[in-house]
Design an enzyme around this catalytic site. Structure first.
Site, PDB file in Angstrom:
ATOM      1  N   ARG A 107     -29.802  42.849 -68.502  1.00 24.13           N
ATOM      2  CA  ARG A 107     -30.160  43.483 -67.219  1.00 24.13           C
ATOM      3  C   ARG A 107     -31.523  44.171 -67.317  1.00 24.13           C
ATOM      4  O   ARG A 107     -32.187  44.405 -66.315  1.00 24.13           O
ATOM      5  CB  ARG A 107     -29.067  44.460 -66.756  1.00 24.13           C
ATOM      6  CG  ARG A 107     -29.398  45.177 -65.447  1.00 24.13           C
ATOM      7  CD  ARG A 107     -28.166  45.694 -64.688  1.00 24.13           C
ATOM      8  NE  ARG A 107     -27.215  46.367 -65.547  1.00 24.13           N
ATOM      9  CZ  ARG A 107     -27.363  47.599 -66.048  1.00 24.13           C
ATOM     10  NH1 ARG A 107     -28.438  48.303 -65.764  1.00 24.13           N
ATOM     11  NH2 ARG A 107     -26.442  48.133 -66.827  1.00 24.13           N
ATOM     12  N   TYR A 162     -36.573  38.252 -41.029  1.00 29.84           N
ATOM     13  CA  TYR A 162     -35.328  37.551 -41.357  1.00 29.84           C
ATOM     14  C   TYR A 162     -34.134  38.472 -41.041  1.00 29.84           C
ATOM     15  O   TYR A 162     -34.203  39.677 -41.280  1.00 29.84           O
ATOM     16  CB  TYR A 162     -35.361  37.153 -42.841  1.00 29.84           C
ATOM     17  CG  TYR A 162     -34.035  36.675 -43.359  1.00 29.84           C
ATOM     18  CD1 TYR A 162     -33.388  35.592 -42.774  1.00 29.84           C
ATOM     19  CD2 TYR A 162     -33.417  37.316 -44.415  1.00 29.84           C
ATOM     20  CE1 TYR A 162     -32.155  35.171 -43.233  1.00 29.84           C
ATOM     21  CE2 TYR A 162     -32.185  36.881 -44.890  1.00 29.84           C
ATOM     22  CZ  TYR A 162     -31.563  35.813 -44.286  1.00 29.84           C
ATOM     23  OH  TYR A 162     -30.340  35.404 -44.743  1.00 29.84           O
ATOM     24  N   ASP A 166     -43.601  39.553 -47.225  1.00 27.16           N
ATOM     25  CA  ASP A 166     -42.627  38.523 -47.564  1.00 27.16           C
ATOM     26  C   ASP A 166     -43.353  37.183 -47.454  1.00 27.16           C
ATOM     27  O   ASP A 166     -43.688  36.732 -46.355  1.00 27.16           O
ATOM     28  CB  ASP A 166     -41.439  38.611 -46.596  1.00 27.16           C
ATOM     29  CG  ASP A 166     -40.327  37.651 -46.975  1.00 27.16           C
ATOM     30  OD1 ASP A 166     -40.640  36.569 -47.531  1.00 27.16           O
ATOM     31  OD2 ASP A 166     -39.157  37.949 -46.684  1.00 27.16           O
ATOM     32  N   LYS A 192     -36.037  29.453 -51.753  1.00 22.42           N
ATOM     33  CA  LYS A 192     -36.649  28.494 -50.832  1.00 22.42           C
ATOM     34  C   LYS A 192     -37.664  27.616 -51.571  1.00 22.42           C
ATOM     35  O   LYS A 192     -37.300  26.894 -52.478  1.00 22.42           O
ATOM     36  CB  LYS A 192     -37.256  29.265 -49.657  1.00 22.42           C
ATOM     37  CG  LYS A 192     -36.316  30.345 -49.086  1.00 22.42           C
ATOM     38  CD  LYS A 192     -35.120  29.751 -48.410  1.00 22.42           C
ATOM     39  CE  LYS A 192     -33.945  30.673 -48.165  1.00 22.42           C
ATOM     40  NZ  LYS A 192     -34.126  32.061 -47.919  1.00 22.42           N
TER      41      LYS A 192
HETATM   42  N1  LCS Z   1     -36.990  36.551 -46.619  1.00 16.63           N
HETATM   43  C1  LCS Z   1     -37.039  35.469 -45.832  1.00 16.63           C
HETATM   44  C2  LCS Z   1     -38.274  35.180 -45.038  1.00 16.63           C
HETATM   45  C3  LCS Z   1     -35.931  34.628 -45.753  1.00 16.63           C
HETATM   46  O1  LCS Z   1     -36.008  33.559 -44.963  1.00 16.63           O
HETATM   47  C4  LCS Z   1     -34.764  34.945 -46.499  1.00 16.63           C
HETATM   48  C5  LCS Z   1     -33.557  34.090 -46.442  1.00 16.63           C
HETATM   49  C6  LCS Z   1     -34.757  36.086 -47.297  1.00 16.63           C
HETATM   50  C7  LCS Z   1     -35.899  36.846 -47.348  1.00 16.63           C
HETATM   51  C8  LCS Z   1     -33.573  36.465 -48.130  1.00 16.63           C
HETATM   52  O2  LCS Z   1     -33.502  35.671 -49.254  1.00 16.63           O
HETATM   53  P1  LCS Z   1     -32.132  35.296 -50.043  1.00 16.63           P
HETATM   54  O3  LCS Z   1     -31.484  36.606 -50.361  1.00 16.63           O
HETATM   55  O4  LCS Z   1     -31.309  34.479 -49.114  1.00 16.63           O
HETATM   56  O5  LCS Z   1     -32.621  34.573 -51.231  1.00 16.63           O
HETATM   57  N2  LCS Z   1     -33.582  33.219 -45.379  1.00 16.63           N
HETATM   58  C9  LCS Z   1     -32.659  32.419 -45.016  1.00 16.63           C
HETATM   59  C10 LCS Z   1     -32.778  31.581 -43.891  1.00 16.63           C
HETATM   60  O6  LCS Z   1     -33.707  31.587 -43.101  1.00 16.63           O
HETATM   61  N3  LCS Z   1     -31.737  30.819 -43.817  1.00 16.63           N
HETATM   62  O7  LCS Z   1     -30.830  31.104 -44.794  1.00 16.63           O
HETATM   63  C11 LCS Z   1     -31.344  32.166 -45.611  1.00 16.63           C
END
Ligand code: LCS
Length: 397
Positions: free
Chosen positions: A52, A105, A177, A202
Site C-alpha cells: 500500500r 463526470y 481531468d 479508459k
Molecule cells: N473522470 C472521467 C472524465 C471519467 O469519464 C470517469 C469514468 C472517471 C473520472 C472515473 O474513473 P473510474 O473510477 O471509473 O476509473 N467515466 C465513466 C464513463 O464515462 N462511463 O463509465 C465510467
C-alpha cells in the site's frame, strides 16, 4: 512520446533483465533486521515496506505517466474516482469552496455533493469562457479549480492556459481531468496547470480490462497525497492492474491516432444523416470550442456526442438496434461503445442541472473504437435509419 510510453520508468537491469516489468505480486516486503524495519518506517532508509506504501510494478507505471505528462511525480490508484477523491480531499478542508467546469463526470459530481453534505465544501460550476467569469467566482475560501476538458459527455472545452493564468493570480491550484485526451493529445501541466488526474480505465489502459486512476503533479504535493489520502484512505492500485496498464500504455500513440482518424470519419457521416440534430466534436470547425481545441489539443480525440430527433424511447431503440457496437458505459477501448448519458453515466445529476450541462434525453455518447470506421458507420447508419417517428419529426421541424 512514442518511445517514452514503452521505456519510461522501467530499468530492466534491476529486474534480472526481464523485457517486461515483472509483477511483484506481494503484499509486503521483508526486512533483513528489526533495525532496518525501524529505519524504513522512520524514513531514514529508502526501501520497500508494504504494497500500500509502494510496489515496484506500480512504481514503474507511476514514473511512466509522470514522464508522459511532464510532471515531477505520478501516483497510481485503484480507480479514477479513488485518484480524484484523494486529490480533492488532500486539497480541501471543511467550509472550503471548489470552482469547477460546467460539466463533470457523474461520480465526480457525486463526490462534490458528498463533500458538501459532510463538510460544507461548496462548489460552483462555470463555463469558464472568460477571465472575468472565473475571477468573479473565486472567493477567499476557494481551495482549487477543478476542470474536465473535453467535458464528459458534451465535448465542450475550457481554455487551460487562461484558467491557469487566473489561478496563479490567486495562488490556487488547477486540477485537470485529462481522461478524454490522454497525454498523447493534451498535456495540461505544460499549459501551467498543477495536477492532472486520469481515469486510467479508459485510453491509458485501452483494452477495457482494468479499473485504475493516475495522478501527476509536483513531487511536494504528491508526496503529501501519498502519505495522507492515498496511504490512509488506501485506494491503491494492485500490481497486476499496474502491469496491465504498463502493457496497454505502450500502444497509446498508435491507438489514439486510430481513434481520432475513425472519429473524424464518423463525425462527417453523422453530420450528413437527416435523423441527427447536432454533432458535438471539438475538432469540427463549427464547434464552439474549436478554437481552444486547436490551441491546446494535438487532435480532438475519439469521443463524439450527438443528438438525434425523437424521444428518449427512440434513442433507446436506436441503441438496441445496433449489431456489434456495444451498449456500455466506459470509453477508450478497442470496441466501439455507445451509451445514453441522461439515464446512465450522468443519471445521478438532478434533471435541471443535467439539462443546464447540455445533457438532454436526446444526447448519445459514442466512444469510437479501433474497428474499421466503415463497419462502425454501417452499424450506426442502419440503426439511425430505423428510428421510429423520426421522419414525422423531420417533416415538421
Ligand atoms: N473522470 C472521467 C472524465 C471519467 O469519464 C470517469 C469514468 C472517471 C473520472 C472515473 O474513473 P473510474 O473510477 O471509473 O476509473 N467515466 C465513466 C464513463 O464515462 N462511463 O463509465 C465510467
Amino acid at each position: 512520446m512514442e518511445t517514452a510510453v514503452i521505456h519510461e520508468g522501467y530499468r530492466a537491469s534491476e529486474m534480472l533483465g526481464s523485457l517486461t516489468t515483472p509483477i511483484f505480486q506481494t503484499s509486503t516486503f521483508t526486512f533483513e533486521t528489526a533495525e532496518q524495519g525501524e529505519r524504513r518506517f522512520a524514513g531514514e532508509e529508502n526501501g520497500l515496506i508494504y504494497s500500500r506504501l509502494g510496489n515496484p510494478t506500480v512504481s514503474a507505471l507511476e514514473e511512466r505517466i509522470a514522464a508522459l505528462e511532464g510532471g515531477e511525480k505520478g501516483l497510481a490508484f485503484s480507480s479514477g474516482m479513488a485518484a480524484i477523491s484523494a486529490v480533492l480531499i488532500a486539497l480541501t478542508k471543511a467550509n472550503d469552496h471548489i470552482l469547477c467546469s460546467k460539466g463533470l463526470y457523474g461520480c465526480t459530481y457525486g463526490l462534490l455533493m458528498m463533500l458538501k453534505d459532510k463538510y460544507n465544501i461548496t462548489s460552483d460550476f462555470s463555463s469558464m469562457q472568460t477571465k472575468e467569469e472565473i475571477r468573479s467566482l473565486i472567493r477567499a475560501e476557494t481551495a482549487c479549480i477543478y476542470v474536465e476538458t473535453p467535458i464528459n459527455p458534451t465535448m465542450e472545452l475550457v481554455d487551460l492556459q487562461m484558467i491557469a493564468d487566473v489561478a496563479k493570480e490567486y495562488g490556487i491550484p488547477v486540477i485537470v481531468d485529462n481522461t478524454f485526451s490522454s497525454p498523447y493529445l493534451q498535456r495540461p501541466l505544460e499549459l501551467g496547470c498543477d495536477v492532472v488526474v486520469h481515469s486510467a480505465t479508459k485510453y491509458i489502459g485501452g483494452h477495457g480490462d482494468v479499473i485504475a486512476g493516475l495522478v501527476v503533479g509536483k513531487a511536494e504535493f504528491l508526496n503529501d497525497v501519498a502519505m495522507t489520502t492515498q496511504k490512509d484512505i488506501g485506494g491503491v492500485l494492485s500490481p497486476f492492474d499496474a502491469w496491465l496498464l504498463l502493457r496497454g500504455i505502450k500502444t497509446l500513440p498508435i491507438r489514439m491516432d486510430r481513434h481520432c482518424d475513425n472519429a473524424e470519419q464518423i463525425v462527417e457521416k453523422l453530420k450528413m444523416h437527416p435523423h441527427v440534430k447536432y454533432v458535438y466534436y471539438p475538432g469540427e470547425g463549427s464547434h464552439p470550442s474549436n478554437a481552444i481545441c486547436q490551441k491546446q489539443m494535438e487532435r480532438a480525440g475519439g469521443m463524439i456526442a450527438f443528438e438525434v430527433y425523437g424521444t428518449k424511447k427512440d434513442v433507446q431503440q436506436l441503441l438496441n438496434d445496433l449489431t456489434f457496437i456495444k451498449i456500455a458505459v466506459s470509453l477508450g477501448d478497442a470496441e466501439t461503445l455507445i451509451e445514453h448519458p441522461a439515464t446512465m453515466t450522468h443519471a445521478v445529476i438532478p434533471e435541471a442541472s443535467r439539462i443546464e450541462m447540455g445533457i438532454t434525453d436526446q444526447l448519445i455518447r459514442l466512444s469510437v473504437g479501433l474497428e474499421a470506421w466503415e463497419d462502425i458507420w454501417n452499424d450506426l447508419e442502419q440503426a439511425l435509419n430505423k428510428v421510429g417517428q423520426i421522419d414525422d419529426v423531420i417533416a415538421t421541424k
